[in-house]
Design a protein around this motif. Structure first.
Motif, PDB file in Angstrom:
ATOM      1  N   GLN A   1     -11.292   6.435  -1.347  1.00  0.00           N
ATOM      2  CA  GLN A   1     -11.752   5.126  -1.823  1.00  0.00           C
ATOM      3  C   GLN A   1     -10.823   4.018  -1.335  1.00  0.00           C
ATOM      4  O   GLN A   1     -11.279   2.953  -0.925  1.00  0.00           O
ATOM      5  N   GLN A   2      -9.509   4.253  -1.366  1.00  0.00           N
ATOM      6  CA  GLN A   2      -8.565   3.249  -0.867  1.00  0.00           C
ATOM      7  C   GLN A   2      -8.771   3.013   0.630  1.00  0.00           C
ATOM      8  O   GLN A   2      -8.723   1.876   1.101  1.00  0.00           O
TER       9      GLN A   2
ATOM     10  N   ARG B   1      -6.659  13.222   1.304  1.00  0.00           N
ATOM     11  CA  ARG B   1      -5.652  12.170   1.359  1.00  0.00           C
ATOM     12  C   ARG B   1      -5.497  11.797   2.828  1.00  0.00           C
ATOM     13  O   ARG B   1      -5.452  12.658   3.702  1.00  0.00           O
TER      14      ARG B   1
ATOM     15  N   ARG C   1     -17.139   4.806   0.558  1.00  0.00           N
ATOM     16  CA  ARG C   1     -16.416   6.073   0.490  1.00  0.00           C
ATOM     17  C   ARG C   1     -17.169   7.183   1.222  1.00  0.00           C
ATOM     18  O   ARG C   1     -16.540   7.959   1.962  1.00  0.00           O
TER      19      ARG C   1
ATOM     20  N   HIS D   1       0.853  -1.182   0.000  1.00  0.00           N
ATOM     21  CA  HIS D   1       0.000   0.000   0.000  1.00  0.00           C
ATOM     22  C   HIS D   1       0.891   1.234   0.000  1.00  0.00           C
ATOM     23  O   HIS D   1       1.983   1.221   0.562  1.00  0.00           O
TER      24      HIS D   1
ATOM     25  N   LEU E   1      -3.394   7.549   1.192  1.00  0.00           N
ATOM     26  CA  LEU E   1      -4.528   6.876   0.578  1.00  0.00           C
ATOM     27  C   LEU E   1      -5.590   7.873   0.133  1.00  0.00           C
ATOM     28  O   LEU E   1      -5.785   8.910   0.772  1.00  0.00           O
ATOM     29  N   THR E   2      -6.295   7.519  -0.924  1.00  0.00           N
ATOM     30  CA  THR E   2      -7.490   8.264  -1.308  1.00  0.00           C
ATOM     31  C   THR E   2      -8.618   7.812  -0.391  1.00  0.00           C
ATOM     32  O   THR E   2      -8.499   6.807   0.318  1.00  0.00           O
TER      33      THR E   2
ATOM     34  N   ASP F   1     -11.904   0.934   1.050  1.00  0.00           N
ATOM     35  CA  ASP F   1     -11.645  -0.467   0.721  1.00  0.00           C
ATOM     36  C   ASP F   1     -10.903  -1.165   1.863  1.00  0.00           C
ATOM     37  O   ASP F   1     -11.229  -2.295   2.226  1.00  0.00           O
ATOM     38  N   LEU F   2      -9.924  -0.485   2.439  1.00  0.00           N
ATOM     39  CA  LEU F   2      -9.143  -1.066   3.533  1.00  0.00           C
ATOM     40  C   LEU F   2     -10.014  -1.289   4.774  1.00  0.00           C
ATOM     41  O   LEU F   2      -9.896  -2.317   5.443  1.00  0.00           O
TER      42      LEU F   2
END
Length: 179
Positions: free
Chosen positions: A88-89, A120, A98, A81, A85-86, A92-93
């Motif tokens: 969305q990331q 971010r 979102r 990773h 992160l965005t 997901d994590l």
């Protein structure tokens, strides 16, 4: 080295079981023998004498976890990773949507940096939030648990369960109003 930046899943191989058992046995014996008395030094050793490089403790811990999982017959996925992160990331994590991450940012539960119109998040902050959330969930489960016995009256158990559900609902409502 580009392979290191890609996600890959490793499956346990039956012919490797003997070698994995040797690794686990070595690690167990080392920990039993030295415990915390000696600062362990881990090395990655090549084929030539003196061909070695020190292995950081964190990498050793990762390898130990991978070996244990493979020995138990489980697959292991390595997924690098980025440290930023965005939303969305992060979603997901965390296994959420979102919009949920955006809400967590807006109420201050997840710190984020705004770059233009986008957020971010720092990976460490997201992982810390995940740990705090798990601890809160565990505490909520423990606080609403009901000890059951085979001899308990089903009507009494039903009332205890109803009270536990009510307590959880009140807890969720109070979290929403304070957030």
């Amino acid at each position: 080295m580009t392979q290191a930046l890609e996600q890959h899943t490793y499956l346990p191989q039956s012919e490797e079981e003997k070698h994995l058992a040797e690794v686990v046995s070595f690690l167990d014996a080392h920990e039993r023998r030295f415990g915390d008395r000696v600062e362990p030094r881990y090395l990655l050793v090549g084929s030539d004498e003196g061909d070695q490089v020190p292995l950081p403790a964190e990498v050793h811990a990762i390898l130990k976890q991978v070996v244990s999982a493979l020995q138990a017959g489980r697959a292991v996925t390595v997924a690098p990773h980025t440290t930023k992160l965005t939303t969305q990331q992060a979603a997901d994590l965390l296994g959420v949507t979102r919009p949920t991450v955006k809400r967590l940012i807006s109420v201050g539960e997840l710190p984020a940096e705004k770059i233009g119109t986008r957020h971010r998040l720092v990976l460490r902050d997201v992982l810390d939030y995940q740990q705090r959330r798990r601890a809160q969930q565990y505490d909520a489960l423990v606080s609403t648990s009901v000890a059951l016995d085979d001899e308990d009256d089903p009507a009494v158990v039903a009332e205890q369960m109803k009270a536990a559900r009510k307590a959880m609902a009140e807890h969720r409502r109070s979290r929403r109003t304070t957030a």
